[in-house]
Design an enzyme around this catalytic site. Structure first.
Site, PDB file in Angstrom:
ATOM      1  N   LYS A   1       0.831  -1.119  -0.041  1.00 22.98           N
ATOM      2  CA  LYS A   1      -0.059  -0.113   0.093  1.00 22.98           C
ATOM      3  C   LYS A   1       0.778   1.371   0.032  1.00 22.98           C
ATOM      4  O   LYS A   1       1.737   1.130   0.732  1.00 22.98           O
ATOM      5  CB  LYS A   1      -0.919  -0.082   1.142  1.00 22.98           C
ATOM      6  CG  LYS A   1      -1.923   1.015   1.238  1.00 22.98           C
ATOM      7  CD  LYS A   1      -2.880   1.130   2.627  1.00 22.98           C
ATOM      8  CE  LYS A   1      -3.857   2.078   2.621  1.00 22.98           C
ATOM      9  NZ  LYS A   1      -4.796   1.638   3.530  1.00 22.98           N
TER      10      LYS A   1
ATOM     11  N   SER B   1      -9.921   2.021   2.479  1.00 21.39           N
ATOM     12  CA  SER B   1      -9.055   2.781   1.800  1.00 21.39           C
ATOM     13  C   SER B   1      -7.876   1.677   1.043  1.00 21.39           C
ATOM     14  O   SER B   1      -7.197   2.293  -0.087  1.00 21.39           O
ATOM     15  CB  SER B   1      -7.990   3.929   2.478  1.00 21.39           C
ATOM     16  OG  SER B   1      -7.355   3.230   3.635  1.00 21.39           O
TER      17      SER B   1
ATOM     18  N   SER C   1     -10.328  -0.265   6.895  1.00 17.58           N
ATOM     19  CA  SER C   1      -9.762  -0.067   5.391  1.00 17.58           C
ATOM     20  C   SER C   1      -9.025  -1.261   5.216  1.00 17.58           C
ATOM     21  O   SER C   1      -8.719  -1.396   3.876  1.00 17.58           O
ATOM     22  CB  SER C   1      -8.840   1.024   5.356  1.00 17.58           C
ATOM     23  OG  SER C   1      -9.588   2.042   5.347  1.00 17.58           O
TER      24      SER C   1
HETATM   25  N1  GLN Z   1     -13.343   4.515   5.738  1.00 15.76           N
HETATM   26  C1  GLN Z   1     -12.916   5.109   6.851  1.00 15.76           C
HETATM   27  C2  GLN Z   1     -12.565   6.532   7.053  1.00 15.76           C
HETATM   28  O1  GLN Z   1     -12.680   7.269   5.825  1.00 15.76           O
HETATM   29  C3  GLN Z   1     -12.005   4.112   7.306  1.00 15.76           C
HETATM   30  C4  GLN Z   1     -10.634   4.396   6.584  1.00 15.76           C
HETATM   31  C5  GLN Z   1      -9.457   3.678   7.307  1.00 15.76           C
HETATM   32  O2  GLN Z   1      -9.696   2.467   7.859  1.00 15.76           O
HETATM   33  N2  GLN Z   1      -8.012   4.019   6.794  1.00 15.76           N
HETATM   34  O3  GLN Z   1     -11.932   6.952   7.617  1.00 15.76           O
END
Ligand code: GLN
Length: 490
Positions: free
Chosen positions: A79, A162, A186
């Site tokens: 990532k 994400s 995410s």
């Molecule tokens: N979807 C959540 C956010 O936008 C979690 C994102 C994540 O876990 N990095 O914050």
């Protein structure tokens, strides 16, 4: 023989050990597949030369009888939130244009020390803020799955976020496994959307050093892989005690794969009443019930539990996470890394750099964060959210008196179409309704592919365990995986 890129990490490792193919052949098969699948936009930067050099080094180690273990020669995607020495590391943001760190994150260094091969850096929502991989400066990543029927039949679907690039790459067989990070869901949500396994370890289990920060009290690295066993193999390599991360925990690293005994007789599985939410689609409810039946049939004891503060988890998360993000992102001022847009004076240079460098969602979070931390609102929002967070953790602590793991759905829906929910941040935030509570409590949790929606898209089941209960988590996940027998592919 199956295509090399169809092999799981465990199978690839066995084939390498037996000399059925070389790490270089395996790596070249992935590099070819990556080229053919560029339409998914999963990779931000491919690193083929580095991959081949790492693969050759792996082959040399094996030839000399010095294999570094299960991951030696296994090609992985990273990532873009992980700093990788000399390789682009942008967090999916324009503001980190051209940033090539001079150092390696602890987690990726651990993977290279275990012999893994880096295929490249994968796409993600900007600074890991999002649930659809649509906020990246590098454009959206696509889900390799397509709906076979329904409103979205044939449309381009999001991979979740994400860690959308990670999940898409693993599902599309253009990486054997991938690293992800999970702040509120995410790793688990994109895992569920792409029909693969996503594991978020206990907060503090993987080092955050060299992982570009979003919300430091929540961020945690973890693996995305095609099987529970592969997740266990990756996790073991990723975990370490790291004095460079003050929240890293100094505990022995178990042999996680050995936890997959297939035996959950007597395991107490909690089913939380508060996760039965209004508006949850019947097919999600039905899948959850199937999961309960599978675990009961395997000898687990099913226990009804209550996590009374569940409904406050998401609102509290959207105060705590932006607050921390607004502070963490203050460092991007155009002076040290990435983009600089010059202005008339220093202040204007800051302003222009940040105005051009950050996307809409990041700006929204920075504004929410600075608001909830501001003098007049700190007590009403930030402090209150921290209190709620404590209650959520207390709920789980009480639950562990009567159960050993908790079973819930991973997401309230299957993958949605690109463009959907784009203009509705609340609808987007609701994706994480089932994953955020474990994040707020710092607990390990995993999503296992468990079935297909009526439109033929993958759905996941979600298990949560007590802190540092990864072995129990993996054991239960392994049983769920076998019972579900999910073999569908994009
Ligand atoms: N979807 C959540 C956010 O936008 C979690 C994102 C994540 O876990 N990095 O914050």
């Amino acid at each position: 023989m199956a295509a090399l890129t169809d092999l799981t990490i465990a199978q690839a490792g066995a084939g390498l050990d037996k000399g059925e193919f070389t790490a270089r052949e395996l790596t070249d098969a992935y590099l070819g597949a990556m080229e053919a699948a560029r339409g998914l936009n999963a990779y931000i930067e491919e690193t083929p030369e580095r991959a081949q050099a790492m693969a050759d080094a792996s082959d040399a180690r094996r030839a000399a009888g010095n294999s570094a273990g299960a991951l030696d020669g296994v090609p992985l995607a990273i990532k873009d939130l992980f700093c990788t020495e000399g390789a682009l590391s942008t967090a999916g943001s324009h503001i980190l244009d051209g940033f090539r760190p001079t150092y390696e994150s602890t987690v990726t260094q651990n993977l290279w020390d275990a012999g893994a091969v880096m295929l490249g850096k994968v796409n993600m929502d900007e600074f890991a803020m999002g649930s659809a991989n649509i906020t990246s400066h590098y454009g959206p990543t696509l889900n390799p799955w397509k709906a076979s029927s329904g409103d979205n039949a044939g449309k381009d679907l999001v991979p979740g976020g994400s860690s959308g690039g990670s999940a898409s790459a693993v599902a599309a067989r253009i990486a054997a496994g991938a690293t992800g990070t999970d702040t509120g869901g995410s790793i688990r949500q994109p895992g569920a959307f792409c029909g693969i396994v996503g594991l978020k370890p206990t907060y503090g289990r993987c080092s955050r050093w060299g992982v570009i920060a979003f919300a430091s009290s929540l961020d945690q690295a973890g693996p995305l892989a095609r099987t529970v066993e592969d997740s266990a193999l990756m996790l073991e390599a990723m975990v370490s005690y790291d004095p460079k991360d003050s929240t890293s925990v100094d505990l022995p690293v178990p042999n996680y794969a050995a936890a997959l005994t297939g035996d959950i007789r007597g395991l107490r599985v909690g089913v939380p009443a508060e996760y039965r939410m209004d508006g949850t689609p019947p097919e999600i409810e039905a899948l959850w019930q199937r999961g309960v039946d599978w675990l009961r049939d395997a000898g687990a004891e099913i226990v009804d539990i209550s996590l009374p503060h569940t409904k406050y988890a998401l609102p509290a998360y959207y105060i705590v996470a932006p607050a921390e993000a607004s502070s963490n992102l203050a460092r991007y001022d155009g002076m040290r890394y990435g983009l600089r847009v010059d202005g008339e004076d220093l202040t204007e240079t800051y302003e222009r750099t940040r105005a051009e460098g950050f996307g809409h969602e990041v700006k929204r979070r920075v504004m929410i964060g600075t608001y909830v931390l501001s003098a007049g609102y700190y007590d009403a929002y930030y402090l209150k959210a921290q209190r709620v967070r404590t209650r959520i953790a207390d709920d789980f602590r009480a639950a562990w008196d009567s159960c050993d793991v908790i079973l819930t759905p991973t997401t309230p829906s299957a993958a949605f179409a690109l463009g959907e929910k784009q203009d509705d941040p609340i609808a987007m935030y609701l994706n994480d309704i089932f994953t955020v509570p474990a994040s707020m409590a710092g607990l390990p949790a995993i999503s296992v592919p468990a079935g297909l929606s009526s439109d033929g898209l993958p759905l996941g089941l979600h298990l949560i365990a007590p802190a540092f209960g990864e072995e129990t988590l993996l054991r239960a996940a392994g049983v769920l995986e076998s019972a579900a027998g999910f073999t569908a592919q994009p």
